[in-house]
Design a protein around this motif. Sequence first.
Motif, PDB file in Angstrom:
ATOM      1  N   GLU A  34       0.838  -1.194   0.000  1.00  0.00           N
ATOM      2  CA  GLU A  34       0.000   0.000   0.000  1.00  0.00           C
ATOM      3  C   GLU A  34       0.874   1.244   0.000  1.00  0.00           C
ATOM      4  O   GLU A  34       1.841   1.348   0.747  1.00  0.00           O
ATOM      5  N   SER A  35       0.516   2.193  -0.837  1.00  0.00           N
ATOM      6  CA  SER A  35       1.284   3.427  -0.897  1.00  0.00           C
ATOM      7  C   SER A  35       1.058   4.265   0.358  1.00  0.00           C
ATOM      8  O   SER A  35      -0.023   4.261   0.946  1.00  0.00           O
ATOM      9  N   ILE A  36       2.084   4.985   0.767  1.00  0.00           N
ATOM     10  CA  ILE A  36       1.990   5.947   1.858  1.00  0.00           C
ATOM     11  C   ILE A  36       2.144   7.324   1.236  1.00  0.00           C
ATOM     12  O   ILE A  36       3.117   7.591   0.535  1.00  0.00           O
ATOM     13  N   ASP A  37       1.175   8.193   1.492  1.00  0.00           N
ATOM     14  CA  ASP A  37       1.134   9.495   0.839  1.00  0.00           C
ATOM     15  C   ASP A  37       1.640  10.577   1.790  1.00  0.00           C
ATOM     16  O   ASP A  37       0.986  10.901   2.780  1.00  0.00           O
ATOM     17  N   LEU A  38       2.810  11.140   1.485  1.00  0.00           N
ATOM     18  CA  LEU A  38       3.361  12.231   2.277  1.00  0.00           C
ATOM     19  C   LEU A  38       3.128  13.585   1.619  1.00  0.00           C
ATOM     20  O   LEU A  38       3.742  14.576   1.994  1.00  0.00           O
ATOM     21  N   SER A  39       2.232  13.619   0.637  1.00  0.00           N
ATOM     22  CA  SER A  39       1.920  14.897  -0.001  1.00  0.00           C
ATOM     23  C   SER A  39       0.877  15.675   0.786  1.00  0.00           C
ATOM     24  O   SER A  39       0.661  16.861   0.535  1.00  0.00           O
ATOM     25  N   ILE A  40       0.223  15.023   1.748  1.00  0.00           N
ATOM     26  CA  ILE A  40      -0.810  15.675   2.563  1.00  0.00           C
ATOM     27  C   ILE A  40      -0.317  15.746   4.001  1.00  0.00           C
ATOM     28  O   ILE A  40      -0.126  14.712   4.646  1.00  0.00           O
ATOM     29  N   ALA A  41      -0.108  16.948   4.502  1.00  0.00           N
ATOM     30  CA  ALA A  41       0.342  17.138   5.879  1.00  0.00           C
ATOM     31  C   ALA A  41      -0.868  17.534   6.716  1.00  0.00           C
ATOM     32  O   ALA A  41      -1.183  18.713   6.879  1.00  0.00           O
ATOM     33  N   SER A  42      -1.565  16.532   7.214  1.00  0.00           N
ATOM     34  CA  SER A  42      -2.777  16.781   7.992  1.00  0.00           C
ATOM     35  C   SER A  42      -3.034  15.606   8.926  1.00  0.00           C
ATOM     36  O   SER A  42      -2.777  14.452   8.570  1.00  0.00           O
ATOM     37  N   MET A  43      -3.537  15.918  10.121  1.00  0.00           N
ATOM     38  CA  MET A  43      -3.829  14.874  11.095  1.00  0.00           C
ATOM     39  C   MET A  43      -5.236  14.328  10.897  1.00  0.00           C
ATOM     40  O   MET A  43      -6.085  14.959  10.261  1.00  0.00           O
ATOM     41  N   ASP A  44      -5.476  13.149  11.486  1.00  0.00           N
ATOM     42  CA  ASP A  44      -6.849  12.663  11.506  1.00  0.00           C
ATOM     43  C   ASP A  44      -7.640  13.474  12.527  1.00  0.00           C
ATOM     44  O   ASP A  44      -7.105  14.367  13.187  1.00  0.00           O
ATOM     45  N   SER A  45      -8.911  13.188  12.689  1.00  0.00           N
ATOM     46  CA  SER A  45      -9.787  14.064  13.457  1.00  0.00           C
ATOM     47  C   SER A  45      -9.475  14.049  14.950  1.00  0.00           C
ATOM     48  O   SER A  45      -8.991  13.058  15.503  1.00  0.00           O
ATOM     49  N   THR A  46      -9.752  15.159  15.592  1.00  0.00           N
ATOM     50  CA  THR A  46      -9.617  15.260  17.033  1.00  0.00           C
ATOM     51  C   THR A  46     -10.602  14.301  17.710  1.00  0.00           C
ATOM     52  O   THR A  46     -11.717  14.085  17.206  1.00  0.00           O
ATOM     53  N   PRO A  47     -10.234  13.695  18.839  1.00  0.00           N
ATOM     54  CA  PRO A  47     -11.149  12.770  19.533  1.00  0.00           C
ATOM     55  C   PRO A  47     -12.459  13.432  19.930  1.00  0.00           C
ATOM     56  O   PRO A  47     -13.472  12.740  20.096  1.00  0.00           O
ATOM     57  N   GLY A  48     -12.450  14.760  20.075  1.00  0.00           N
ATOM     58  CA  GLY A  48     -13.670  15.441  20.501  1.00  0.00           C
ATOM     59  C   GLY A  48     -14.635  15.745  19.379  1.00  0.00           C
ATOM     60  O   GLY A  48     -15.717  16.300  19.628  1.00  0.00           O
ATOM     61  N   LEU A  49     -14.293  15.352  18.146  1.00  0.00           N
ATOM     62  CA  LEU A  49     -15.147  15.715  17.008  1.00  0.00           C
ATOM     63  C   LEU A  49     -16.519  15.049  17.092  1.00  0.00           C
ATOM     64  O   LEU A  49     -17.542  15.686  16.835  1.00  0.00           O
ATOM     65  N   TYR A  50     -16.532  13.775  17.470  1.00  0.00           N
ATOM     66  CA  TYR A  50     -17.828  13.067  17.519  1.00  0.00           C
ATOM     67  C   TYR A  50     -18.753  13.707  18.551  1.00  0.00           C
ATOM     68  O   TYR A  50     -19.919  13.996  18.261  1.00  0.00           O
ATOM     69  N   ASP A  51     -18.228  13.920  19.760  1.00  0.00           N
ATOM     70  CA  ASP A  51     -19.059  14.517  20.809  1.00  0.00           C
ATOM     71  C   ASP A  51     -19.503  15.920  20.423  1.00  0.00           C
ATOM     72  O   ASP A  51     -20.652  16.314  20.699  1.00  0.00           O
ATOM     73  N   ALA A  52     -18.613  16.682  19.783  1.00  0.00           N
ATOM     74  CA  ALA A  52     -18.980  18.025  19.346  1.00  0.00           C
ATOM     75  C   ALA A  52     -20.093  17.976  18.305  1.00  0.00           C
ATOM     76  O   ALA A  52     -20.989  18.820  18.289  1.00  0.00           O
ATOM     77  N   THR A  53     -20.044  16.971  17.426  1.00  0.00           N
ATOM     78  CA  THR A  53     -21.092  16.808  16.413  1.00  0.00           C
ATOM     79  C   THR A  53     -22.431  16.513  17.067  1.00  0.00           C
ATOM     80  O   THR A  53     -23.462  17.101  16.704  1.00  0.00           O
ATOM     81  N   VAL A  54     -22.429  15.622  18.058  1.00  0.00           N
ATOM     82  CA  VAL A  54     -23.670  15.292  18.767  1.00  0.00           C
ATOM     83  C   VAL A  54     -24.225  16.525  19.474  1.00  0.00           C
ATOM     84  O   VAL A  54     -25.430  16.812  19.410  1.00  0.00           O
ATOM     85  N   ARG A  55     -23.349  17.264  20.146  1.00  0.00           N
ATOM     86  CA  ARG A  55     -23.810  18.457  20.876  1.00  0.00           C
ATOM     87  C   ARG A  55     -24.321  19.538  19.936  1.00  0.00           C
ATOM     88  O   ARG A  55     -25.126  20.378  20.332  1.00  0.00           O
ATOM     89  N   SER A  56     -23.850  19.526  18.688  1.00  0.00           N
ATOM     90  CA  SER A  56     -24.241  20.576  17.742  1.00  0.00           C
ATOM     91  C   SER A  56     -25.628  20.354  17.139  1.00  0.00           C
ATOM     92  O   SER A  56     -26.223  21.292  16.597  1.00  0.00           O
ATOM     93  N   LEU A  57     -26.140  19.139  17.235  1.00  0.00           N
ATOM     94  CA  LEU A  57     -27.391  18.816  16.535  1.00  0.00           C
ATOM     95  C   LEU A  57     -28.598  19.627  17.020  1.00  0.00           C
ATOM     96  O   LEU A  57     -29.407  20.069  16.189  1.00  0.00           O
ATOM     97  N   PRO A  58     -28.772  19.844  18.329  1.00  0.00           N
ATOM     98  CA  PRO A  58     -29.905  20.686  18.738  1.00  0.00           C
ATOM     99  C   PRO A  58     -29.820  22.103  18.161  1.00  0.00           C
ATOM    100  O   PRO A  58     -30.839  22.685  17.787  1.00  0.00           O
ATOM    101  N   ARG A  59     -28.595  22.653  18.085  1.00  0.00           N
ATOM    102  CA  ARG A  59     -28.440  23.990  17.512  1.00  0.00           C
ATOM    103  C   ARG A  59     -28.829  23.973  16.028  1.00  0.00           C
ATOM    104  O   ARG A  59     -29.506  24.887  15.535  1.00  0.00           O
ATOM    105  N   LEU A  60     -28.424  22.926  15.317  1.00  0.00           N
ATOM    106  CA  LEU A  60     -28.787  22.805  13.907  1.00  0.00           C
ATOM    107  C   LEU A  60     -30.290  22.636  13.753  1.00  0.00           C
ATOM    108  O   LEU A  60     -30.917  23.266  12.883  1.00  0.00           O
ATOM    109  N   ALA A  61     -30.895  21.801  14.608  1.00  0.00           N
ATOM    110  CA  ALA A  61     -32.349  21.558  14.528  1.00  0.00           C
ATOM    111  C   ALA A  61     -33.135  22.838  14.761  1.00  0.00           C
ATOM    112  O   ALA A  61     -34.203  23.046  14.157  1.00  0.00           O
ATOM    113  N   ALA A  62     -32.622  23.710  15.619  1.00  0.00           N
ATOM    114  CA  ALA A  62     -33.329  24.960  15.919  1.00  0.00           C
ATOM    115  C   ALA A  62     -33.376  25.897  14.720  1.00  0.00           C
ATOM    116  O   ALA A  62     -34.176  26.846  14.708  1.00  0.00           O
TER     117      ALA A  62
END
Length: 468
Positions: free
Chosen positions: A98-126
């Motif tokens: 499998e190729s390893i791509d070093l052309s993209i310098a970016s981390m995977d998502s922060t661990p808090g992204l899922y919880d932040a998404t859940v907390r954001s849903l009431p604001r979106l629904a409003a």
Amino acid sequence: MSSRLVEQIGAHSAAGASASALSMQIRALILDGRLTVGERLPSERALAAELRRSRSTITRVYDLLESDGYALRLHGGGTLVALPHAPGALPPADGGAESIDLSIASMDSTPGLYDATVRSLPRLAAMRGTSGYSLQGLPELRDAIAQRFTQRGAPTSADQIIVTSGALNGMNLILATIGRRGERALVEQPTFPHAIEALRRHGYRMVPTPVDVDGWDAHHLMDLLLRARPHIGYLIPDFHNPTGASLPEESRARIAATARSAGTRLIVDETTAELDIDRGWTPTPLAAHSPQVISIGSMSKIAWGGMRLGWIRADRDLVGRLLAVRPSFELGTALLEQCIAIELLDDMPSLSAHVTARLRAGRAAVATGLEGISGLQMPPTPGGLSAWLDLGAPVSTQLSLAAREHGLVLPPGPRFATGGVLDRRLRIPITLPPERTLAAIDRLRLAWEDVCDGSVAHAGELPRATVI
């Protein structure tokens, strides 16, 4: 006027290169994105005249490119750039790893992204009862971004902020609003490649100023501003991409004042500003030193690249002009991303701690891997996305080609420059998980040994225009 191909190759150094060496260099330009698929190459006659080579030599160059699948000749339509395989299908010599791509310098998502998404849903629904369009951005998010600028030393109000679909989207909006074709643009050398592409697309002529791991030549930068009087300048003053350097505090006010005196609008890219590991000091934003500074930022490096959300900070008059232009190509930024960003920015200390820990681990992995490669050393890297290596010789393009044979996508130094220079430099991201980084560096070691052993083209056969 030279063609784009000749600007990249370097006409003077091509004088003694063989047809094979020239075709390899053009192939390298295609593989790292400096020539794009479908782009028209100069005619054989025109290229021969530009390079002062025989027509038969150039015909042989194009024959080699075509036979390898890197050029497509159309009857009556010229020669187009092509690829011999689908993008990303890089057949390594080790049997299909499998190729390893070093052309993209970016981390995977922060661990808090899922919880932040859940907390954001009431604001979106409003907001379901609204139109759903948000041309300038949600007031609460703009206020959070403004507060962050204020905390860092640049007093800002929400009406100075426009929420965009990423920092590059913001830059293109700025250029669409204030851009002037044919004018000069000051850029750092090296810099973020897609910024160069955006400036070229809007018709700017690049005026480069050097940056290295030890920083800027501030006198050169200010002298260039006063002599060239560029219309705009694009700078990355904090954890510069790709060098990792930060512009000293004492230089910021002087550069901002000089740019204002020269009539230059500075576009300051702050996408890396929060990527601190152990810099040991916290500068004020360049925007604090001049109301004419335009700042762009993004959530992509501190939260996740999949969050296409960024912002522009500018004076109120320019904000009004930007908002007048924006509907011509975009009607706002997705509300879900905005709602998630509000949650993430509300807990900036946790987000920063995660970023620091990940970058520290990535930096350590790169340093450990480089210890096993003779001739390469880890440069000072106090933060940012990458380590900017000095290879000691102009072999970055060769190394990039050799790396692909080992399943490693590795953009050479010239990818981050104008005019094909910096071929002795190499960017290694510090953003991958340590185990992935170590695997990538091991493949880099194999490619480095190929270059040192002469298994790829000799450095003397490559264009000397890439030497700095």
